[in-house]
Design a protein around this motif. Sequence first.
Motif, PDB file in Angstrom:
ATOM      1  N   VAL A  83       0.881  -1.164   0.000  1.00 30.08           N
ATOM      2  CA  VAL A  83       0.000   0.000   0.000  1.00 30.08           C
ATOM      3  C   VAL A  83       0.920   1.215   0.000  1.00 30.08           C
ATOM      4  O   VAL A  83       1.682   1.425   0.948  1.00 30.08           O
ATOM      5  CB  VAL A  83      -0.925   0.039   1.237  1.00 30.08           C
ATOM      6  CG1 VAL A  83      -1.786   1.294   1.221  1.00 30.08           C
ATOM      7  CG2 VAL A  83      -1.780  -1.218   1.307  1.00 30.08           C
ATOM      8  N   LEU A  84       0.890   2.012  -1.077  1.00 25.42           N
ATOM      9  CA  LEU A  84       1.840   3.099  -1.248  1.00 25.42           C
ATOM     10  C   LEU A  84       1.112   4.378  -1.633  1.00 25.42           C
ATOM     11  O   LEU A  84       0.388   4.401  -2.622  1.00 25.42           O
ATOM     12  CB  LEU A  84       2.860   2.727  -2.329  1.00 25.42           C
ATOM     13  CG  LEU A  84       3.883   3.781  -2.749  1.00 25.42           C
ATOM     14  CD1 LEU A  84       4.727   4.244  -1.577  1.00 25.42           C
ATOM     15  CD2 LEU A  84       4.763   3.237  -3.885  1.00 25.42           C
ATOM     16  N   VAL A  85       1.293   5.423  -0.827  1.00 29.79           N
ATOM     17  CA  VAL A  85       0.751   6.740  -1.151  1.00 29.79           C
ATOM     18  C   VAL A  85       1.917   7.617  -1.566  1.00 29.79           C
ATOM     19  O   VAL A  85       2.853   7.835  -0.786  1.00 29.79           O
ATOM     20  CB  VAL A  85       0.001   7.362   0.050  1.00 29.79           C
ATOM     21  CG1 VAL A  85      -0.505   8.759  -0.305  1.00 29.79           C
ATOM     22  CG2 VAL A  85      -1.161   6.469   0.467  1.00 29.79           C
ATOM     23  N   GLY A 108       4.699   3.959   2.326  1.00 29.28           N
ATOM     24  CA  GLY A 108       4.042   2.700   2.004  1.00 29.28           C
ATOM     25  C   GLY A 108       4.301   1.636   3.054  1.00 29.28           C
ATOM     26  O   GLY A 108       5.245   1.739   3.842  1.00 29.28           O
ATOM     27  N   TYR A 109       3.441   0.619   3.051  1.00 27.47           N
ATOM     28  CA  TYR A 109       3.617  -0.477   4.011  1.00 27.47           C
ATOM     29  C   TYR A 109       3.031  -1.762   3.448  1.00 27.47           C
ATOM     30  O   TYR A 109       2.155  -1.745   2.577  1.00 27.47           O
ATOM     31  CB  TYR A 109       2.972  -0.135   5.354  1.00 27.47           C
ATOM     32  CG  TYR A 109       1.461  -0.126   5.361  1.00 27.47           C
ATOM     33  CD1 TYR A 109       0.732  -1.208   5.867  1.00 27.47           C
ATOM     34  CD2 TYR A 109       0.749   0.955   4.864  1.00 27.47           C
ATOM     35  CE1 TYR A 109      -0.648  -1.203   5.880  1.00 27.47           C
ATOM     36  CE2 TYR A 109      -0.637   0.977   4.870  1.00 27.47           C
ATOM     37  CZ  TYR A 109      -1.341  -0.112   5.376  1.00 27.47           C
ATOM     38  OH  TYR A 109      -2.718  -0.111   5.376  1.00 27.47           O
ATOM     39  N   LEU A 110       3.545  -2.871   3.954  1.00 27.43           N
ATOM     40  CA  LEU A 110       2.993  -4.191   3.686  1.00 27.43           C
ATOM     41  C   LEU A 110       2.105  -4.558   4.876  1.00 27.43           C
ATOM     42  O   LEU A 110       2.604  -4.699   5.992  1.00 27.43           O
ATOM     43  CB  LEU A 110       4.107  -5.226   3.525  1.00 27.43           C
ATOM     44  CG  LEU A 110       4.965  -5.121   2.266  1.00 27.43           C
ATOM     45  CD1 LEU A 110       6.144  -6.086   2.359  1.00 27.43           C
ATOM     46  CD2 LEU A 110       4.128  -5.407   1.022  1.00 27.43           C
ATOM     47  N   PRO A 111       0.800  -4.688   4.677  1.00 26.45           N
ATOM     48  CA  PRO A 111      -0.099  -4.893   5.819  1.00 26.45           C
ATOM     49  C   PRO A 111       0.166  -6.196   6.561  1.00 26.45           C
ATOM     50  O   PRO A 111       0.558  -7.201   5.981  1.00 26.45           O
ATOM     51  CB  PRO A 111      -1.492  -4.924   5.175  1.00 26.45           C
ATOM     52  CG  PRO A 111      -1.324  -4.214   3.868  1.00 26.45           C
ATOM     53  CD  PRO A 111       0.075  -4.542   3.411  1.00 26.45           C
ATOM     54  N   LEU A 150       1.031   0.428  13.640  1.00 27.85           N
ATOM     55  CA  LEU A 150       0.422  -0.519  12.699  1.00 27.85           C
ATOM     56  C   LEU A 150       1.062  -1.899  12.734  1.00 27.85           C
ATOM     57  O   LEU A 150       0.416  -2.884  12.385  1.00 27.85           O
ATOM     58  CB  LEU A 150       0.533   0.079  11.288  1.00 27.85           C
ATOM     59  CG  LEU A 150      -0.388  -0.474  10.212  1.00 27.85           C
ATOM     60  CD1 LEU A 150      -1.857  -0.350  10.617  1.00 27.85           C
ATOM     61  CD2 LEU A 150      -0.149   0.251   8.898  1.00 27.85           C
ATOM     62  N   ARG A 151       2.325  -1.980  13.121  1.00 31.51           N
ATOM     63  CA  ARG A 151       3.083  -3.242  13.121  1.00 31.51           C
ATOM     64  C   ARG A 151       2.955  -3.967  11.780  1.00 31.51           C
ATOM     65  O   ARG A 151       2.503  -5.115  11.706  1.00 31.51           O
ATOM     66  CB  ARG A 151       2.663  -4.133  14.283  1.00 31.51           C
ATOM     67  CG  ARG A 151       2.916  -3.484  15.628  1.00 31.51           C
ATOM     68  CD  ARG A 151       2.630  -4.398  16.807  1.00 31.51           C
ATOM     69  NE  ARG A 151       2.879  -3.702  18.057  1.00 31.51           N
ATOM     70  CZ  ARG A 151       4.054  -3.626  18.676  1.00 31.51           C
ATOM     71  NH1 ARG A 151       5.108  -4.225  18.143  1.00 31.51           N
ATOM     72  NH2 ARG A 151       4.187  -2.975  19.806  1.00 31.51           N
ATOM     73  N   PRO A 152       3.366  -3.305  10.704  1.00 34.38           N
ATOM     74  CA  PRO A 152       3.251  -3.913   9.377  1.00 34.38           C
ATOM     75  C   PRO A 152       4.339  -4.953   9.142  1.00 34.38           C
ATOM     76  O   PRO A 152       5.327  -5.017   9.874  1.00 34.38           O
ATOM     77  CB  PRO A 152       3.433  -2.710   8.441  1.00 34.38           C
ATOM     78  CG  PRO A 152       4.355  -1.813   9.207  1.00 34.38           C
ATOM     79  CD  PRO A 152       3.986  -1.973  10.657  1.00 34.38           C
ATOM     80  N   ALA A 153       4.162  -5.724   8.072  1.00 37.04           N
ATOM     81  CA  ALA A 153       5.195  -6.691   7.696  1.00 37.04           C
ATOM     82  C   ALA A 153       6.430  -5.992   7.132  1.00 37.04           C
ATOM     83  O   ALA A 153       7.529  -6.535   7.170  1.00 37.04           O
ATOM     84  CB  ALA A 153       4.628  -7.674   6.672  1.00 37.04           C
TER      85      ALA A 153
END
Length: 201
Positions: A83-85, A108-111, A150-153
């Motif tokens: 997910v990238l803004v 951005g992040y990997l959920p 968020l503690r994303p991957a």
Amino acid sequence: MSLPALSSDTDRMLQVVGATPRVDEPRARAAVEELLRALGRDVAAEHLTDTPRRVVDSLVELLTPQEFAMTTFPNDEDYRDLVLVRGIPFTSLCEHHMLPFQGIADVGYLPGDRLVGLSKLARIVDWYARDLQVQERLTVQIADHLEHQLRPAGLGVVLRAEHRCMSMRGIRAAGAVTETSVFRGAIAGDERMLRRFEGAT
């Protein structure tokens, strides 16, 4: 995987998004007036009589972020891609010269188990930008906040900015852009993911 230790400054900002330092406006206005006098200016001149108030109001606006709640949602669809803004605009003040630097942020992040409301990525950037800053610290603070909340991957933060302290004074290198980045987790070692932050697919 445990989170890296956060700085006391970052910890303080993570506790309550909305807590900003109290401003003593009368004292600040008096200080601006004294600075003008020290620079040899006539503070009684018509164009300068209200300048201390205007300067303080401008600085307060630049240094006061809007409060917000870090809204997250369950990742019910088990979405695991990036997910990238891109192109989040920001303005901050260089803490060395108190001149602005402006640019854009790609965040951005990997959920993992949670998703974040997309506008909150822009709000995180704005929150940390509205301070006396250096770009390197700003980049890390945005990444720390996203990781903590968020503690994303994996996550990535890229800032590109022009610094007025470099373009208006000193070397006067107008148009020079400074880029800083932080990549963590599964994004940090993935060349395909890193290329997506560069605009490649």
